[in-house]
Design a protein around this motif. Structure first.
Motif, PDB file in Angstrom:
ATOM      1  N   GLU A 681       0.819  -1.208   0.000  1.00 50.92           N
ATOM      2  CA  GLU A 681       0.000   0.000   0.000  1.00 50.92           C
ATOM      3  C   GLU A 681       0.855   1.262   0.000  1.00 50.92           C
ATOM      4  O   GLU A 681       0.541   2.238  -0.687  1.00 50.92           O
ATOM      5  CB  GLU A 681      -0.944   0.006   1.205  1.00 50.92           C
ATOM      6  N   ARG A 685       0.456   3.996  -2.998  1.00 48.17           N
ATOM      7  CA  ARG A 685       0.117   5.400  -2.761  1.00 48.17           C
ATOM      8  C   ARG A 685       1.234   6.324  -3.231  1.00 48.17           C
ATOM      9  O   ARG A 685       0.975   7.397  -3.798  1.00 48.17           O
ATOM     10  CB  ARG A 685      -0.164   5.622  -1.278  1.00 48.17           C
ATOM     11  N   GLN A 688       1.215   6.568  -7.010  1.00 49.13           N
ATOM     12  CA  GLN A 688       0.156   7.455  -7.479  1.00 49.13           C
ATOM     13  C   GLN A 688       0.609   8.909  -7.446  1.00 49.13           C
ATOM     14  O   GLN A 688       0.401   9.680  -8.393  1.00 49.13           O
ATOM     15  CB  GLN A 688      -1.087   7.260  -6.605  1.00 49.13           C
ATOM     16  N   VAL A 781      -2.516  10.523  -1.059  1.00 50.87           N
ATOM     17  CA  VAL A 781      -2.999   9.853   0.154  1.00 50.87           C
ATOM     18  C   VAL A 781      -1.774   9.295   0.867  1.00 50.87           C
ATOM     19  O   VAL A 781      -1.098   8.413   0.344  1.00 50.87           O
ATOM     20  CB  VAL A 781      -3.988   8.733  -0.189  1.00 50.87           C
ATOM     21  N   TYR A 782      -1.482   9.784   2.063  1.00 50.82           N
ATOM     22  CA  TYR A 782      -0.226   9.494   2.742  1.00 50.82           C
ATOM     23  C   TYR A 782      -0.435   8.868   4.123  1.00 50.82           C
ATOM     24  O   TYR A 782       0.484   8.875   4.951  1.00 50.82           O
ATOM     25  CB  TYR A 782       0.590  10.777   2.882  1.00 50.82           C
ATOM     26  N   TYR A 820      -8.294   2.370  -2.502  1.00 49.66           N
ATOM     27  CA  TYR A 820      -6.924   1.864  -2.579  1.00 49.66           C
ATOM     28  C   TYR A 820      -6.271   2.163  -3.929  1.00 49.66           C
ATOM     29  O   TYR A 820      -5.125   2.595  -3.997  1.00 49.66           O
ATOM     30  CB  TYR A 820      -6.947   0.349  -2.337  1.00 49.66           C
ATOM     31  N   MET A 823      -5.944   7.781  -6.280  1.00 53.00           N
ATOM     32  CA  MET A 823      -5.640   8.995  -5.541  1.00 53.00           C
ATOM     33  C   MET A 823      -6.593  10.090  -6.000  1.00 53.00           C
ATOM     34  O   MET A 823      -6.852  10.217  -7.203  1.00 53.00           O
ATOM     35  CB  MET A 823      -4.195   9.418  -5.828  1.00 53.00           C
TER      36      MET A 823
END
Length: 946
Positions: A681, A685, A688, A781-782, A820, A823
């Motif tokens: 993941e 992220r 993205q 998304v962090y 998931y 973004m």
């Protein structure tokens, strides 16, 4: 003093009687302030560079340095200006800028042509010049302070890791380090910029160094005054205490200070805790600096202030502040789990200053001949950055292949590994343009030879040909480092062009069993030429396409103190390293750029460099953020780091997607484990986000970073990464047009929201969203397992969800969906986005139809830029632009006549127009929604859309 000459007064035309304390000439005015105090400027030179760029020099004597700037390009064009004397003021005016100077103090105010104040020096002039000497060379410790208006935000200063976006009221030390790039330039939302022309260790904000925590009254865990309680556990499996001792400082930040750790203590399974209380002697906001490697947490009065990780050998910093009252005790707990081996930790603080002083704009530097700074203004931040590039050099159009996908790892160990990786990309039809060969392709004992080790790379020329035959390019790692006894070391050494301190001290690197060597002196022009000649002979002649200039801080010895780092690069050809500490990367890139352009004027230079400085953009450079960690907090910190770097006037930036240094939990992750789930993941992220920075590049330590090594094809991680890779390539007409605008219009690709929405004050402190070009709002998304995130939509029209076409009104914060595999991405109302076909490399399908997405609701425009893609003919005017203008009132899209031409230009284009409105949403890349298809032959076309 070296390079200091008395200003010859006959070059100036006196326009006053002998009692006047100023003189004027064709290049500006010199003022000798009548009220100059100790350490203040005795002479001030104000020189208009153009109508909106003003150079200010301030000297501690009545002479000025004639040393040429390393940052600013020479410009001999005279600028018309007027000088008026009004009581105690001199007023210097160009057609667009007004400068008022106090004849008593030398204080300067900068206003626009209408007299609107933009910036003013601190009362009394804000200048300080204190005598100092290094290695027999005289100089000055210099500082310049300005007032800062209450409502402005400040950006720039390069790329730093403390997750800060707006530097108003903040402090930042300016030096070069593995993950830190210092650029002494700021821009303000009041549409002015300041370039501080100094190369030494500097500070923005508070000029004081952070002090040790013994500035507080300290109380240990038992309440006894004088120290904190430090508990050293050497085995976390059974919490065995190795020792407990009182410590009045936490200062283990470099190779020298870590000697203070308890003798015999080992870090492999350790945990150290510092506990006690702090009692300040004054009230106000204390600013803390936590220097950390390993897993680190710190609490004040039970409130968690930082929770961080960095690999043991590459520390980072966290900043926080606490409002304290004199005489009150505050509980402190610092818990540190080293990441094995030698590790680093430190905690320092700055005592309070008055609020109005903390908000000052201040530049401080350790050494200079004088104060030199440039004020520049414009009608927007873009215009200010354009002025900066006028001063320091234009950024080139990057080769088109450079804007595609880059695959790298640390490292491909053989020729077969490199080639087979590229072939696997082609087999899987994953877009890629560039494959990277990182360090240690040379024989293990011949760093600096630039030679491929034959056993592992038996046919470099054939390898490079195979890469080219597979429609890709190769970038290779080249360090300014040489092992003692190698041919190239000897060539530098016999000329005196190698730094000697590391040799004298027998410093050995980390390659077993440790080899001694040093770096060449990039400040020496002839040494730079030799460096290029060596690279040319051994690499460029073989067909290498691009250069990875690593460790250009220079990192001669990692984690050395600043003072020892200066010794290791001292002296430079230009003078003491104290004076030239920050500019090594600039000089190193200059040699490669000039060498390649002289060798092959038609081949666009591409340089990836770990460090940077003001002016780097003129040498074909992209800077990456160094060896950051594989953790969510480092991921998040890259967003404002990239924004501020870009707003420092350097338009090309990138990072190691996924982070370089890997946490052990990820190194050891197994299929089906929670660690593997998080690893995938995190990379998804980050991927993205990475698709929407100027350079799209994957790199890092093991585990391998090719997407098939990160996850199987059926996994959402694989699918998402493939989607964003393909999306980047579909957007190539948009992206390459932005690259063209970088050169032709001094454009900035990665844009802080304040650039495009200057009247929306709510955007000033947003560091986790940005614009990618004029149209795309990027919202990474962090946070692990986050499936939503708050998005603020700037207040200047509405926004469309890229994936669905759903409309959002501007000026509001919305908790948006962030599944998931996606973004949050939004398109600005009143946008035109050109979209190309699905391709696997940038030069594929050059004549394919282009989809033109029109996001209606406001007027829109876009200039589609095209050129040959790899040469410098665009500098000679050989390029084309096709302008698209949409009128919301008339619902008409006008495609204007093509301007310009170049060899290989596609004369006839097919454009498929798609329109998205509030009432008719359309998902991006949908096969539906084609409003019109037109064949364009270079002549103007008007198309009625709605």
């Amino acid at each position: 003093m070296k390079n200091i000459l008395t200003v010859i007064l006959i070059t100036f035309i006196s326009i006053s009687c002998s009692k006047r304390n100023w003189e004027a000439g064709s290049n500006g005015i010199i003022l000798y302030p009548s009220g100059a105090k100790t350490n203040a400027a005795k002479a001030i030179l104000v020189s208009p560079v153009d109508e909106e760029i003003i150079k200010v020099s301030a000297s501690a004597t009545k002479t000025f340095s004639t040393e040429k700037s390393l940052i600013v390009l020479p410009d001999t064009k005279p600028v018309e200006f007027e000088v008026k004397e009004e009581k105690d003021k001199l007023i210097v005016s160009t057609s667009k800028t007004k400068i008022e100077i106090s004849k008593t103090t030398g204080e300067i105010q900068f206003s626009d042509e209408n007299g609107n104040l933009l910036l003013e020096e601190k009362q009394g002039g804000g200048k300080s010049l204190k005598e100092m000497e290094v290695d027999g060379v005289e100089g000055y410790i210099v500082q310049q302070v300005f007032e800062s208006s209450e409502d402005e935000a400040i950006y720039g200063l390069g790329q730093h890791q403390a997750d800060e976006i707006n530097y108003k009221g903040k402090n930042e030390e300016l030096f070069q380090y593995n993950t830190k790039v210092s650029v002494p330039f700021i821009v303000s939302t009041k549409n002015y910029g300041l370039l501080w022309d100094n190369y030494s260790f500097s500070r923005f904000g508070d000029p004081r160094p952070y002090g040790q925590i013994d500035q507080f009254k300290l109380f240990n865990a038992n309440g006894n005054e004088g120290s904190l309680t430090a508990t050293y556990i050497d085995n976390t499996n059974n919490d065995h205490i190795f020792t407990t001792r009182d410590e009045s400082t936490i200062d283990y930040e470099n190779l020298e200070t870590i000697e203070k750790f308890p003798e015999g203590f080992h870090f492999n399974h350790a945990k150290i805790t510092w506990e006690g209380e702090l009692q300040p002697e004054e009230s106000g906001i204390f600013r803390f600096l936590l220097y950390y490697a390993g897993y680190t947490k710190i609490w004040i009065d039970g409130q968690l202030m930082a929770d961080k990780w960095r690999t043991a050998w590459n520390p980072s910093v966290a900043k926080f502040q606490w409002d304290m009252k004199a005489g009150k005790r505050y509980k402190l707990k610092l818990e540190w789990i080293p990441d094995g081996g030698v590790s680093y930790i430190g905690l320092k603080a700055l005592s309070p200053v008055p609020a109005n002083q903390q908000d000052d704009i201040s530049f401080f530097s350790e050494m200079g001949d004088q104060i030199d700074y440039y004020f520049m203004k414009g009608n927007s931040i873009d215009e200010v950055i354009s002025k900066y590039r006028k001063l320091t050099g234009k950024a080139q159009v990057m080769p088109k292949w450079a804007m595609g996908f880059w695959q790298s790892r640390e490292r491909y160990k053989t020729q077969d590994e490199l080639i087979n990786t590229l072939k696997e990309f082609r087999k899987r039809h994953i877009p890629i343009d560039n494959i990277v060969q990182d360090w240690s392709y040379w024989p293990v004992d011949k760093w600096g030879s630039h030679e491929f080790e034959k056993a592992r790379f038996p046919d470099p020329v054939g390898m490079i040909k195979t890469i080219h035959d597979n429609n890709a390019k190769i970038l290779i790692s080249v360090w300014p480092k040489f092992y003692i006894g190698t041919e190239h070391y000897n060539e530098f050494e016999k000329k005196g062009w190698i730094y000697k301190q590391a040799v004298k001290d027998s410093i050995r690197d980390w390659i077993y069993p440790g080899y001694p060597g040093s770096f060449y002196d990039a400040y020496n022009e002839e040494a730079r030429k030799l460096f290029w000649e060596q690279i040319d002979e051994h690499l460029y002649e073989k067909g290498i396409d691009a250069w990875w200039l690593d460790a250009t801080e220079p990192d001669i010895l990692s984690n050395a103190s600043i003072e020892y780092r200066k010794q290791l690069m001292n002296p430079t050809a230009l003078g003491p390293s104290t004076k030239y500490f920050n500019a090594f990367a600039l000089m190193n890139a200059k040699g490669i750029y000039e060498g390649q352009r002289e060798k092959n004027p038609n081949d666009r230079v591409f340089i990836l460099t770990r460090s940077g400085f003001a002016g780097m953009q003129r040498y074909g450079t992209t800077t990456w953020s160094g060896d950051i960690g594989t953790c969510w907090e480092d991921f998040k910190a890259q967003i404002p780091a990239g924004i501020n770097f870009s707003m420092s006037g350097l338009p090309y930036w990138t990072m190691d997607i996924g982070g370089f240094s890997v946490q052990k939990k990820f190194e050891q992750a197994t299929e089906g484990s929670k660690e593997m789930d998080e690893w995938r993941e995190l990379n998804t992220r980050w991927y993205q986000f990475g698709a929407f920075v100027p350079l799209f590049r994957v790199h890092g330590q093991f585990p391998y970073r090719e997407i098939w090594n990160l996850a199987p094809e059926s996994h959402p991680a694989y699918k998402s990464m493939l989607y964003y890779n393909k999306l980047r390539y579909r957007l190539m007409p948009y992206i390459y047009s932005l690259t063209g605008a970088v050169y032709h219009n001094d454009y900035t690709i990665m844009r802080g929201l304040a650039m495009d929405f200057p009247f929306d004050k709510r955007v000033q402190n947003i560091g986790d969203e940005y614009m990618f070009g004029p149209s795309l709002l990027v919202c990474p998304v962090y946070e692990y397992k986050a499936r939503k995130r708050d998005v603020y939509f700037p207040n200047n029209g509405g926004w469309f969800n890229l994936y669905t076409g759903e409309y959002y009104a501007g000026g509001q914060k919305v908790n948006t969906e962030a599944p998931y595999e996606r973004m949050p991405l939004f398109v600005r109302e009143g946008s035109i986005i050109p979209v190309g076909p699905e391709i696997e490399y940038t030069s594929q399908k050059k004549d394919a139809p282009i989809d033109i997405y029109v996001y209606a609701g406001q007027d829109a425009s876009f200039n589609l830029y095209e050129d040959e893609g790899t040469n410098y003919d665009y500098e000679k005017g050989e390029f084309s632009t096709i302008s698209f203008n949409y009128s919301e009132k008339e619902k008409v899209l006008t495609i204007l006549s093509r301007e310009g031409k170049f060899d290989g230009m596609i004369p006839t284009r097919v454009f498929r127009i798609k329109v998205i409105t509030r009432n008719k949403p359309l998902p991006f890349l949908s096969e539906d929604g084609v409003a019109k298809t037109v064949t364009y032959e270079g002549k103007e076309i008007k198309i009625q859309l709605l």
